[in-house]
Design a protein around this motif. Structure first.
Motif, PDB file in Angstrom:
ATOM      1  N   LEU A  57       0.853  -1.173   0.000  1.00 49.35           N
ATOM      2  CA  LEU A  57       0.000   0.000   0.000  1.00 49.35           C
ATOM      3  C   LEU A  57       0.896   1.233   0.000  1.00 49.35           C
ATOM      4  N   LEU A  58       0.774   2.061  -1.031  1.00 48.48           N
ATOM      5  CA  LEU A  58       1.516   3.307  -1.125  1.00 48.48           C
ATOM      6  C   LEU A  58       0.620   4.452  -0.663  1.00 48.48           C
ATOM      7  N   VAL A  59       1.129   5.281   0.243  1.00 47.16           N
ATOM      8  CA  VAL A  59       0.307   6.326   0.863  1.00 47.16           C
ATOM      9  C   VAL A  59       0.920   7.692   0.612  1.00 47.16           C
ATOM     10  N   GLY A  60       0.213   8.540  -0.128  1.00 46.85           N
ATOM     11  CA  GLY A  60       0.631   9.907  -0.339  1.00 46.85           C
ATOM     12  C   GLY A  60       0.134  10.815   0.773  1.00 46.85           C
ATOM     13  N   MET A  61       0.421  12.099   0.652  1.00 48.66           N
ATOM     14  CA  MET A  61       0.081  13.060   1.690  1.00 48.66           C
ATOM     15  C   MET A  61      -1.340  13.593   1.512  1.00 48.66           C
ATOM     16  N   ASN A  62      -1.559  14.397   0.496  1.00 47.52           N
ATOM     17  CA  ASN A  62      -2.900  14.917   0.192  1.00 47.52           C
ATOM     18  C   ASN A  62      -2.936  15.281  -1.293  1.00 47.52           C
ATOM     19  N   VAL A 111      -0.946  18.667 -16.230  1.00 47.08           N
ATOM     20  CA  VAL A 111      -0.652  17.316 -15.751  1.00 47.08           C
ATOM     21  C   VAL A 111       0.150  17.399 -14.458  1.00 47.08           C
ATOM     22  N   GLU A 112      -0.303  16.713 -13.437  1.00 42.37           N
ATOM     23  CA  GLU A 112       0.439  16.674 -12.179  1.00 42.37           C
ATOM     24  C   GLU A 112       1.727  15.878 -12.394  1.00 42.37           C
ATOM     25  N   VAL A 113       2.860  16.514 -12.167  1.00 41.86           N
ATOM     26  CA  VAL A 113       4.149  15.865 -12.424  1.00 41.86           C
ATOM     27  C   VAL A 113       4.317  14.633 -11.535  1.00 41.86           C
ATOM     28  N   VAL A 212       9.157   5.537   0.549  1.00 38.69           N
ATOM     29  CA  VAL A 212       9.804   5.691  -0.752  1.00 38.69           C
ATOM     30  C   VAL A 212       9.861   7.181  -1.083  1.00 38.69           C
ATOM     31  N   LEU A 213      10.737   7.530  -1.980  1.00 38.78           N
ATOM     32  CA  LEU A 213      10.931   8.914  -2.372  1.00 38.78           C
ATOM     33  C   LEU A 213       9.665   9.477  -3.014  1.00 38.78           C
ATOM     34  N   HIS A 214       9.321  10.699  -2.635  1.00 36.58           N
ATOM     35  CA  HIS A 214       8.165  11.350  -3.248  1.00 36.58           C
ATOM     36  C   HIS A 214       8.548  11.811  -4.658  1.00 36.58           C
ATOM     37  N   PRO A 215       7.644  11.659  -5.639  1.00 36.67           N
ATOM     38  CA  PRO A 215       7.982  12.043  -7.013  1.00 36.67           C
ATOM     39  C   PRO A 215       7.811  13.526  -7.321  1.00 36.67           C
ATOM     40  N   SER A 216       7.719  14.367  -6.304  1.00 36.18           N
ATOM     41  CA  SER A 216       7.498  15.794  -6.508  1.00 36.18           C
ATOM     42  C   SER A 216       8.606  16.442  -7.330  1.00 36.18           C
ATOM     43  N   PRO A 217       8.253  17.354  -8.241  1.00 40.40           N
ATOM     44  CA  PRO A 217       9.284  18.083  -8.989  1.00 40.40           C
ATOM     45  C   PRO A 217      10.076  19.044  -8.103  1.00 40.40           C
ATOM     46  N   GLN A 218       9.609  19.253  -6.866  1.00 39.35           N
ATOM     47  CA  GLN A 218      10.355  20.083  -5.930  1.00 39.35           C
ATOM     48  C   GLN A 218      11.482  19.311  -5.249  1.00 39.35           C
ATOM     49  N   SER A 219      11.565  18.016  -5.515  1.00 39.36           N
ATOM     50  CA  SER A 219      12.603  17.173  -4.923  1.00 39.36           C
ATOM     51  C   SER A 219      13.760  17.004  -5.896  1.00 39.36           C
ATOM     52  N   PRO A 220      14.955  17.521  -5.583  1.00 44.03           N
ATOM     53  CA  PRO A 220      16.105  17.335  -6.479  1.00 44.03           C
ATOM     54  C   PRO A 220      16.401  15.863  -6.740  1.00 44.03           C
ATOM     55  N   ALA A 221      16.245  15.028  -5.704  1.00 50.00           N
ATOM     56  CA  ALA A 221      16.516  13.601  -5.889  1.00 50.00           C
ATOM     57  C   ALA A 221      15.538  12.978  -6.876  1.00 50.00           C
ATOM     58  N   ALA A 222      14.261  13.363  -6.795  1.00 52.40           N
ATOM     59  CA  ALA A 222      13.266  12.838  -7.726  1.00 52.40           C
ATOM     60  C   ALA A 222      13.537  13.312  -9.138  1.00 52.40           C
TER      61      ALA A 222
END
Length: 249
Positions: A57-62, A111-113, A212-222
């Motif tokens: 189960l993968l759980v995001g924030m909101n 489109v949500e990145v 797991v790493l969040h796929p947000s475009p605000q994350s340099p690692a992502a």
């Protein structure tokens, strides 16, 4: 609906009713509840893909303003929901519409990145949506979208403690019920916030909690290659992924 799907729909109906009357002061200017105005596509997502149990189960924030806010599906970028999951249903309007954040439903062209990355990876690695959802399901901890007066997206951590505590308590209780219905081996926060909530609400249940790493475009690692990082994280947690199918010319 299967028994699991019916139970999950009931859980989310109840969560929607619990959070709907909550009020939020500045910096929040508007609040959207996709579980209310976008219930039809969310219910289709539950009915089609939440037949349990699940392995992960993968759980995001909101919800994001161009994902679940538009389609009712977590991380729900329109192309992924409509074309890969095969879900398209009427979407209404929230009672209080922010002028900078219209709800266009499946006509939304932005489109949500984060959703493009998450569902794009799932499609690339698993192929048909049914193959991914046979083992995984994706939810958000909190169903509400928060916006500042400028239209900036806000997150639950931006709320004052007096508003945040009852909201998180309701969301924690619902997430705990979801875990009990789907009985996953792993529950993984997509990002640190979701992992923290999971550790708060399912610590005594027989599941392994991780992140797991969040796929947000605000994350340099992502931005440096989200899919590769997440596959390494899943492998370290003992999740076996199917082999990639070579592209045909």
């Amino acid at each position: 609906m299967s028994g699991a799907s019916r139970r999950l729909a009931k859980i989310y109906r109840a969560l929607s009713a619990t959070v709907a009357p909550m009020s939020f002061a500045a910096p929040v200017s508007a609040v959207y509840n996709p579980l209310a105005y976008a219930w039809e596509p969310f219910a289709a997502y539950v009915e089609r893909y939440a037949q349990g149990p699940k392995e992960v189960l993968l759980v995001g924030m909101n919800p994001g303003p161009f994902g679940m806010a538009q389609t009712g599906v977590p991380f729900g970028a329109v192309p992924a929901v409509r074309d890969w999951m095969g879900i398209e249903a009427p979407v209404g309007q929230p009672p209080q519409l922010h002028p900078a954040r219209p709800i266009d439903g499946f006509a939304c062209r932005r489109v949500e990145v984060s959703g493009k990355r998450l569902w794009g990876w799932a499609a690339t690695r698993f192929g048909p949506a049914a193959a991914f959802f046979d083992r995984f399901w994706v939810v958000n901890h909190c169903p509400l979208v928060f916006m500042a007066e400028s239209g900036k997206n806000l997150v639950p951590a931006d709320l004052p403690a007096c508003e945040r505590a009852p909201l998180l308590a309701a969301c924690d209780a619902a997430l705990r019920e979801v875990v009990q219905v789907l009985r996953p081996r792993l529950v993984l926060g997509v990002g640190a916030f979701a992992e923290l909530r999971l550790r708060q609400c399912v610590a005594d249940l027989p599941v392994q909690v991780g992140k797991v790493l969040h796929p947000s475009p605000q994350s340099p690692a992502a931005n440096r290659g989200w899919a590769a990082v997440v596959e390494q994280q899943l492998a370290a947690l003992g999740v076996e992924l199917p082999a990639l199918i070579p592209a045909t010319r």
